[in-house]
Design an enzyme around this catalytic site. Structure first.
Site, PDB file in Angstrom:
ATOM      1  N   LYS A  17       0.743  -1.225  -0.058  1.00 49.61           N
ATOM      2  CA  LYS A  17      -0.101   0.002   0.063  1.00 49.61           C
ATOM      3  C   LYS A  17       0.902   1.221   0.007  1.00 49.61           C
ATOM      4  O   LYS A  17       1.575   1.537   0.935  1.00 49.61           O
ATOM      5  CB  LYS A  17      -0.714  -0.080   1.011  1.00 49.61           C
ATOM      6  CG  LYS A  17      -2.041   1.298   1.175  1.00 49.61           C
ATOM      7  CD  LYS A  17      -2.092   1.762   2.508  1.00 49.61           C
ATOM      8  CE  LYS A  17      -1.340   2.977   2.927  1.00 49.61           C
ATOM      9  NZ  LYS A  17      -1.519   4.352   2.335  1.00 49.61           N
ATOM     10  N   SER A  34       5.357   7.439  10.617  1.00 53.88           N
ATOM     11  CA  SER A  34       5.591   8.063  11.999  1.00 53.88           C
ATOM     12  C   SER A  34       5.633   7.024  13.089  1.00 53.88           C
ATOM     13  O   SER A  34       5.232   6.022  13.094  1.00 53.88           O
ATOM     14  CB  SER A  34       4.428   9.087  12.223  1.00 53.88           C
ATOM     15  OG  SER A  34       3.403   8.229  12.605  1.00 53.88           O
ATOM     16  N   GLY A  61       3.574   3.719  13.684  1.00 52.67           N
ATOM     17  CA  GLY A  61       4.408   2.411  14.034  1.00 52.67           C
ATOM     18  C   GLY A  61       4.102   1.762  15.387  1.00 52.67           C
ATOM     19  O   GLY A  61       4.098   0.538  15.310  1.00 52.67           O
ATOM     20  N   GLU A 105      10.138   1.468  10.464  1.00 52.39           N
ATOM     21  CA  GLU A 105      11.458   2.265  10.099  1.00 52.39           C
ATOM     22  C   GLU A 105      10.568   3.574  10.299  1.00 52.39           C
ATOM     23  O   GLU A 105       9.665   3.999   9.777  1.00 52.39           O
ATOM     24  CB  GLU A 105      11.634   2.294   8.715  1.00 52.39           C
ATOM     25  CG  GLU A 105      12.923   2.782   8.293  1.00 52.39           C
ATOM     26  CD  GLU A 105      13.914   2.046   9.031  1.00 52.39           C
ATOM     27  OE1 GLU A 105      14.549   2.617   9.710  1.00 52.39           O
ATOM     28  OE2 GLU A 105      14.110   0.845   8.794  1.00 52.39           O
ATOM     29  N   CYS A 155      13.386  11.479   6.836  1.00 51.49           N
ATOM     30  CA  CYS A 155      13.515  11.140   8.304  1.00 51.49           C
ATOM     31  C   CYS A 155      14.976  11.023   8.540  1.00 51.49           C
ATOM     32  O   CYS A 155      15.194  11.077   9.821  1.00 51.49           O
ATOM     33  CB  CYS A 155      12.919   9.885   8.632  1.00 51.49           C
ATOM     34  SG  CYS A 155      13.755   8.525   7.321  1.00 51.49           S
ATOM     35  N   GLU A 179       9.965  15.507  15.998  1.00 49.87           N
ATOM     36  CA  GLU A 179      10.272  15.437  14.571  1.00 49.87           C
ATOM     37  C   GLU A 179       9.382  16.435  14.025  1.00 49.87           C
ATOM     38  O   GLU A 179       7.983  16.215  14.303  1.00 49.87           O
ATOM     39  CB  GLU A 179      10.096  13.933  14.045  1.00 49.87           C
ATOM     40  CG  GLU A 179      10.493  13.945  12.380  1.00 49.87           C
ATOM     41  CD  GLU A 179      10.340  12.457  12.010  1.00 49.87           C
ATOM     42  OE1 GLU A 179       9.210  11.943  12.268  1.00 49.87           O
ATOM     43  OE2 GLU A 179      11.248  12.094  11.472  1.00 49.87           O
TER      44      GLU A 179
HETATM   45  C1  UN1 Z   1      13.975   8.908   4.395  1.00 51.89           C
HETATM   46  O1  UN1 Z   1      14.362  10.084   4.673  1.00 51.89           O
HETATM   47  O2  UN1 Z   1      13.040   8.423   4.638  1.00 51.89           O
HETATM   48  O3  UN1 Z   1      19.697   8.799   3.381  1.00 51.89           O
HETATM   49  C2  UN1 Z   1      14.855   8.058   3.523  1.00 51.89           C
HETATM   50  C3  UN1 Z   1      18.887   9.430   2.719  1.00 51.89           C
HETATM   51  C4  UN1 Z   1      18.051   8.715   1.597  1.00 51.89           C
HETATM   52  C5  UN1 Z   1      16.819   8.074   2.264  1.00 51.89           C
HETATM   53  C6  UN1 Z   1      16.309   8.883   3.040  1.00 51.89           C
HETATM   54  N1  UN1 Z   1      19.038   7.925   0.900  1.00 51.89           N
HETATM   55  O4  UN1 Z   1      18.766  10.486   3.187  1.00 51.89           O
END
Ligand code: UN1
Length: 513
Positions: free
Chosen positions: A177, A231, A235, A252, A286, A387
């Site tokens: 999804k 988030s 999660g 993640e 992230c 965050e």
């Molecule tokens: C993410 O921020 O969700 O290292 C992934 C990085 C990218 C991947 C980020 N290759 O910033």
């Protein structure tokens, strides 16, 4: 304006509308009047159909030799390479990030396809001696089963590829999804897989919203594994539901990543890193550097130059080559950014650049926010703890390496951290002490490569890693195999080999005790 593209779910090798006939629109965040695509707004019954297809495809797929499974990934890599420019342009229209970054996103999927295809001829287990004579021991990787995947909008092709490709190579089948804001890039990836010769049902796509499709996937008893990126709050819910259904769960989640700039740093380099880490992808990564901890001795100079360089950044449509920061993904995310600007002001941080949405004629019709810098931020302020997922950087003072490390670690997340210093001892010390899954020296917190493990500690993850060979641990079960060719019953831990157990008699002194 082009006519919106009509897209469908992909289930059992067929492109299908949702059972209910409900649809949802995908809009360009840089020009929200522009509807790019219409996708099914699927429900529980569509998820059930996709899980059934994935379950039916599983027996044949898991028995397909891994090097043969890999051939599909080699072809996908070629298709993605051929269409990289088109997919990247569509991604910028869908997600907003600047074209160069969208190309990077497609490239991550290409890299992952090559890497995981190579794994098809490795998938190493161990062969190891048995403690018994004429007995052979080895371990093998086996698939987990049907994998449900829930992916975010910020890396709309890369992150699906990080999940789908290792799952496939290990012999699993998939229901994915994609994020409701950005299903188009995932749809392109699935189209590429279909063209590459994917057998029916091995990968299925069900578009829709999280509360409907995501929840149905996590709850479905026929799904053996959930891989979720998003988030920390969601999660947690995913994890609790998986626990009661005894599903394997890979999470993640967020980050509150830090760049530490010591007084001996190459300040030009640190400045470039801070700009890219904090404002690349408009801070919507992230791994974004939302905290910049700077040594008192260079604090003023860094801050002046950071503000000066930020002034030159242009916010606009990501397709325009002069743009540095694209739009914010949607209005809810924009209002979150605005709220955090207010929180920062209320907490007494000094807003030294930005802080506003951009609504002038140049930005009309899009969802834009200025790059924003707070200084004199203290480590406990909410803007230094929570965050934000937007272009907001908090600059914090420190008076040395130890205080920088303490500030860096004192958050509930542990995804990525970086240090700028010219002292190798201090760099290594920080590498050991920072409690994060990713660490950089003289580079920003973003820019992970696909053959290394990706993920974080504390609230950023649940102990698993994505990408690299580490991903294989998520998507496979170990099977330990023993083959006894002695022709007699041998008992592990009990049977002796030819009547002696060398060197295991107790030393005399011990016996006397
Ligand atoms: C993410 O921020 O969700 O290292 C992934 C990085 C990218 C991947 C980020 N290759 O910033």
């Amino acid at each position: 304006m082009d006519k919106p593209k009509t897209c469908r779910n992909y289930i059992r090798g067929e492109w299908l509308e949702s059972r209910s006939g409900n649809v949802m629109e995908v809009r360009n965040p840089a020009a929200t009047d522009e509807v790019l695509a219409i996708f099914p707004r699927s429900g529980e019954e569509d998820v059930a159909q996709a899980v059934e297809a994935a379950s039916e495809a599983l027996p044949h797929w898991r028995r397909t030799p891994a090097p043969k499974r890999a051939e599909i990934l080699f072809r996908v890599a070629q298709i993605l390479e051929e269409r990289k420019e088109f997919f990247a342009t569509e991604m910028t229209r869908e997600m907003g990030k600047v074209l160069k970054e969208s190309r990077g996103d497609v490239q991550e999927a290409i890299d992952m396809a090559w890497f995981m295809a190579g794994e098809g001829r490795r998938l190493y287990g161990q062969t190891t001696p048995s403690e018994l004579a004429n007995k052979f021991a080895m371990s093998l990787r086996e698939p987990v089963g049907v994998c449900g995947m829930i992916t975010p909008w910020n890396f709309p092709m890369a992150i699906p590829s990080w999940k789908i490709f290792p799952a496939m190579i290990c012999g699993n089948t998939v229901v994915i999804k994609p994020a409701e804001d950005t299903p188009l890039s995932c749809y392109h990836l699935i189209q590429a897989l279909a063209e590459a010769g994917l057998p029916r049902g091995v990968v299925n796509l069900v578009a829709g919203v999280g509360e409907e499709v995501g929840a149905a996937l996590v709850n479905h008893p026929g799904v053996h594994l959930i891989s979720f990126t998003g988030s920390t709050e969601t999660g947690r819910q995913v994890s609790m539901t998986c626990a009661s259904g005894m599903k394997r769960c890979h999470l993640e989640m967020g980050g509150k990543n830090v760049i530490i700039i010591l007084e001996d740093a190459n300040l030009d380099l640190a400045l470039q890193g801070a700009l890219w880490g904090a404002f690349g992808t408009s801070g919507q990564r992230c791994t974004a550097a939302s905290r910049i901890v700077v040594h008192n001795h260079v604090y003023e100079e860094f801050l002046d130059r950071f503000i000066g360089s930020t002034e030159k950044l242009r916010v606009g449509n990501g397709l325009d080559p002069g743009t540095h920061l694209g739009p914010i993904i949607n209005r809810a995310q924009l209002s979150k950014v605005q709220q955090y600007v207010q929180i920062g002001l209320q907490e007494g941080a000094r807003l030294v650049f930005g802080g506003h949405t951009l609504n002038g004629p140049e930005h009309a019709g899009g969802i834009f926010h200025e790059p924003t810098i707070f200084c004199e931020v203290t480590p406990q302020m909410r803007i230094a703890q929570e965050e934000i997922f937007g272009p907001v950087a908090s600059v914090i003072r420190c008076d040395g390496l130890e205080s920088a490390i303490a500030i860096g670690n004192n958050v509930s997340y542990g995804l990525s951290a970086s240090i700028y210093t010219s002292d190798i001892q201090r760099a290594f010390h920080a590498m050991r002490e920072m409690n994060t899954g990713i660490f950089y020296v003289n580079a920003p917190t973003i820019g992970a490569e696909i053959h290394l493990p990706f993920g974080g500690t504390k609230g950023s993850g649940n102990g698993h890693r994505e990408a690299g060979v580490a991903a294989l641990e998520v998507y496979s079960e170990w099977k330990a195999v023993y083959i006894d060719y002695s022709g007699r019953l041998q008992k592990a831990q009990i049977s002796d080999y030819s009547g002696f157990r060398a060197g295991v008699s107790r030393p005399r002194r011990m016996e006397n005790l």
